[in-house]
Design a protein around this motif. Structure first.
Motif, PDB file in Angstrom:
ATOM      1  N   UNK A 266       0.827  -1.206   0.000  1.00 39.45           N
ATOM      2  CA  UNK A 266       0.000   0.000   0.000  1.00 39.45           C
ATOM      3  C   UNK A 266       0.861   1.256   0.000  1.00 39.45           C
ATOM      4  N   UNK A 267       1.835   1.316   0.916  1.00 45.19           N
ATOM      5  CA  UNK A 267       2.664   2.512   1.050  1.00 45.19           C
ATOM      6  C   UNK A 267       3.513   2.743  -0.203  1.00 45.19           C
ATOM      7  N   UNK A 268       3.961   1.659  -0.834  1.00 42.20           N
ATOM      8  CA  UNK A 268       4.761   1.789  -2.055  1.00 42.20           C
ATOM      9  C   UNK A 268       3.923   2.359  -3.196  1.00 42.20           C
ATOM     10  N   UNK A 269       2.725   1.820  -3.384  1.00 43.24           N
ATOM     11  CA  UNK A 269       1.851   2.321  -4.445  1.00 43.24           C
ATOM     12  C   UNK A 269       1.475   3.775  -4.170  1.00 43.24           C
ATOM     13  N   UNK A 270       1.161   4.091  -2.916  1.00 41.78           N
ATOM     14  CA  UNK A 270       0.821   5.468  -2.558  1.00 41.78           C
ATOM     15  C   UNK A 270       1.964   6.416  -2.908  1.00 41.78           C
ATOM     16  N   UNK A 271       3.180   6.014  -2.601  1.00 38.38           N
ATOM     17  CA  UNK A 271       4.337   6.860  -2.902  1.00 38.38           C
ATOM     18  C   UNK A 271       4.529   7.027  -4.413  1.00 38.38           C
ATOM     19  N   UNK A 272       4.344   5.967  -5.179  1.00 35.97           N
ATOM     20  CA  UNK A 272       4.532   6.060  -6.624  1.00 35.97           C
ATOM     21  C   UNK A 272       3.454   6.935  -7.267  1.00 35.97           C
ATOM     22  N   UNK A 273       2.218   6.853  -6.782  1.00 37.25           N
ATOM     23  CA  UNK A 273       1.159   7.690  -7.327  1.00 37.25           C
ATOM     24  C   UNK A 273       1.414   9.162  -7.003  1.00 37.25           C
ATOM     25  N   UNK A 274       1.900   9.415  -5.790  1.00 39.66           N
ATOM     26  CA  UNK A 274       2.268  10.785  -5.427  1.00 39.66           C
ATOM     27  C   UNK A 274       3.425  11.264  -6.304  1.00 39.66           C
ATOM     28  N   UNK A 275       4.406  10.379  -6.528  1.00 40.93           N
ATOM     29  CA  UNK A 275       5.541  10.736  -7.363  1.00 40.93           C
ATOM     30  C   UNK A 275       5.128  11.046  -8.786  1.00 40.93           C
ATOM     31  N   UNK A 276       4.198  10.265  -9.301  1.00 41.99           N
ATOM     32  CA  UNK A 276       3.699  10.480 -10.654  1.00 41.99           C
ATOM     33  C   UNK A 276       3.015  11.833 -10.769  1.00 41.99           C
ATOM     34  N   UNK A 277       2.232  12.179  -9.766  1.00 41.96           N
ATOM     35  CA  UNK A 277       1.555  13.476  -9.768  1.00 41.96           C
ATOM     36  C   UNK A 277       2.574  14.620  -9.718  1.00 41.96           C
ATOM     37  N   UNK A 278       3.614  14.476  -8.911  1.00 41.31           N
ATOM     38  CA  UNK A 278       4.643  15.511  -8.817  1.00 41.31           C
ATOM     39  C   UNK A 278       5.381  15.682 -10.143  1.00 41.31           C
ATOM     40  N   UNK A 279       5.639  14.572 -10.824  1.00 45.13           N
ATOM     41  CA  UNK A 279       6.316  14.635 -12.120  1.00 45.13           C
ATOM     42  C   UNK A 279       5.473  15.354 -13.161  1.00 45.13           C
ATOM     43  N   UNK A 280       4.172  15.048 -13.171  1.00 46.98           N
ATOM     44  CA  UNK A 280       3.303  15.567 -14.221  1.00 46.98           C
ATOM     45  C   UNK A 280       2.742  16.944 -13.902  1.00 46.98           C
ATOM     46  N   UNK A 281       2.313  17.146 -12.660  1.00 47.72           N
ATOM     47  CA  UNK A 281       1.652  18.409 -12.312  1.00 47.72           C
ATOM     48  C   UNK A 281       2.629  19.492 -11.877  1.00 47.72           C
ATOM     49  N   UNK A 282       3.587  19.119 -11.030  1.00 42.41           N
ATOM     50  CA  UNK A 282       4.488  20.115 -10.463  1.00 42.41           C
ATOM     51  C   UNK A 282       5.775  20.283 -11.263  1.00 42.41           C
ATOM     52  N   UNK A 283       5.968  19.418 -12.256  1.00 43.05           N
ATOM     53  CA  UNK A 283       7.127  19.515 -13.157  1.00 43.05           C
ATOM     54  C   UNK A 283       8.460  19.467 -12.403  1.00 43.05           C
ATOM     55  N   UNK A 284       8.517  18.690 -11.336  1.00 46.36           N
ATOM     56  CA  UNK A 284       9.746  18.552 -10.571  1.00 46.36           C
ATOM     57  C   UNK A 284      10.700  17.588 -11.262  1.00 46.36           C
ATOM     58  N   UNK A 285      11.976  17.683 -10.910  1.00 38.33           N
ATOM     59  CA  UNK A 285      12.955  16.734 -11.441  1.00 38.33           C
ATOM     60  C   UNK A 285      12.768  15.386 -10.771  1.00 38.33           C
ATOM     61  N   UNK A 286      13.339  14.348 -11.363  1.00 37.95           N
ATOM     62  CA  UNK A 286      13.212  13.008 -10.787  1.00 37.95           C
ATOM     63  C   UNK A 286      13.856  12.954  -9.412  1.00 37.95           C
ATOM     64  N   UNK A 287      14.986  13.605  -9.255  1.00 40.71           N
ATOM     65  CA  UNK A 287      15.650  13.647  -7.950  1.00 40.71           C
ATOM     66  C   UNK A 287      14.767  14.301  -6.892  1.00 40.71           C
ATOM     67  N   UNK A 288      14.147  15.412  -7.249  1.00 39.84           N
ATOM     68  CA  UNK A 288      13.274  16.112  -6.307  1.00 39.84           C
ATOM     69  C   UNK A 288      12.073  15.257  -5.929  1.00 39.84           C
ATOM     70  N   UNK A 289      11.507  14.588  -6.920  1.00 36.08           N
ATOM     71  CA  UNK A 289      10.346  13.743  -6.664  1.00 36.08           C
ATOM     72  C   UNK A 289      10.719  12.580  -5.752  1.00 36.08           C
ATOM     73  N   UNK A 290      11.837  11.935  -6.035  1.00 36.21           N
ATOM     74  CA  UNK A 290      12.279  10.807  -5.215  1.00 36.21           C
ATOM     75  C   UNK A 290      12.396  11.221  -3.748  1.00 36.21           C
TER      76      UNK A 290
END
Length: 270
Positions: free
Chosen positions: A211-235
């Motif tokens: 659950x926690x892994x999927x939650x983190x990946x979905x949050x990461x995906x949103x940050x990549x697409x919506x907030x336009x953050x770098x991969x390092x920042x998202x991680x």
């Protein structure tokens, strides 16, 4: 590109039971309230992230993916911006439909499916069986989906009914960037690790780690697409100190490497 008007998804989709209904339009709204169709729905979006909620689960539809919604499934649609473009095709239920069409699921869109979908952009509204050429092409699109969509992706999280677990998943959402162990969560909420493990399996049909892994990946995906953050920042923002670990986990869950999203998000946002 027109906007959604007159609640077409309630008034028009099911007006003629045997038609295939096409609609490509700018969302134009902050959300589409809960509704249900008698037809199965293919939904693809461009220009943002879309959340789709059913009574059982919350789905996360990113760029370059589509969701299949079976007939009779109540759902609401929540885009990250009203400027999201939604490409919808609604299909009658055929007696020979297989199990693929009976489950709500998200799949990646490959180049062939993208070309087929964009071909339907020339159509809007009902396609009647009497329009043999167009109807045959649209019907073939549906029949090809099981062949072109191998492996549904776990881009959804179930809703817990248990009040204790609801507080726990809300806590996890607030502490997405923190290094939290299963034991720490159990101690924080005054519940034994064994009882907490059973609660996750019973309520969500998955482990705490899943659950926690999927939650983190979905949050990461949103940050990549919506907030336009770098991969390092998202991680970092979703609790990963190791970029390779984040990247590999993201790829396993989402089906695309985060670098691909960074490379193509400008195109997908148009």
């Amino acid at each position: 590109m027109e906007q959604y008007v007159n609640r077409y998804y309630i008034t028009e989709v099911d007006r003629h039971p045997d038609t295939i209904y096409c609609h490509h339009a700018v969302m134009g709204e902050k959300f589409i309230p809960e509704h249900v169709h008698k037809k199965g729905q293919f939904l693809y979006t461009e220009g943002g992230v879309v959340y789709l909620n059913t009574p059982q689960q919350s789905y996360f539809l990113p760029a370059r993916h589509y969701i299949w919604i079976p007939a009779g499934v109540r759902h609401s649609i929540h885009p990250s911006t009203p400027e999201v473009i939604m490409r919808n095709l609604y299909f009658p239920v055929y007696e020979y439909d297989n199990s693929f069409f009976m489950q709500t699921a998200i799949y990646p869109v490959d180049d062939l499916l993208m070309e087929l979908m964009m071909f339907t952009n020339r159509w809007n509204g009902n396609i009647h069986p009497q329009e043999e050429s167009r109807y045959s092409i649209a019907k073939s699109f549906k029949m090809l989906l099981p062949e072109l969509s191998k492996g549904a992706l776990p881009l959804a999280l179930p809703y817990p009914d248990d009040s204790r677990l609801l507080k726990i998943v809300e806590y996890l959402d607030r502490h997405i960037a923190d290094t939290i162990s299963f034991k720490q969560v159990a101690d924080h909420f005054g519940i034994s690790e064994r009882s907490l493990a059973r609660l996750f399996q019973k309520e969500l049909n998955m482990s705490f780690i899943q659950y926690f892994t999927i939650l983190r990946m979905l949050k990461g995906l949103k940050l990549l697409l919506d907030d336009k953050l770098s991969i390092n920042e998202v991680a970092t923002k979703v609790g990963y100190s190791s970029l390779p670990t984040f990247s590999n986990t993201f790829t396993k869950i989402v089906g695309v490497r985060p670098s691909e999203y960074v490379k193509h998000r400008g195109l997908w946002d148009r």
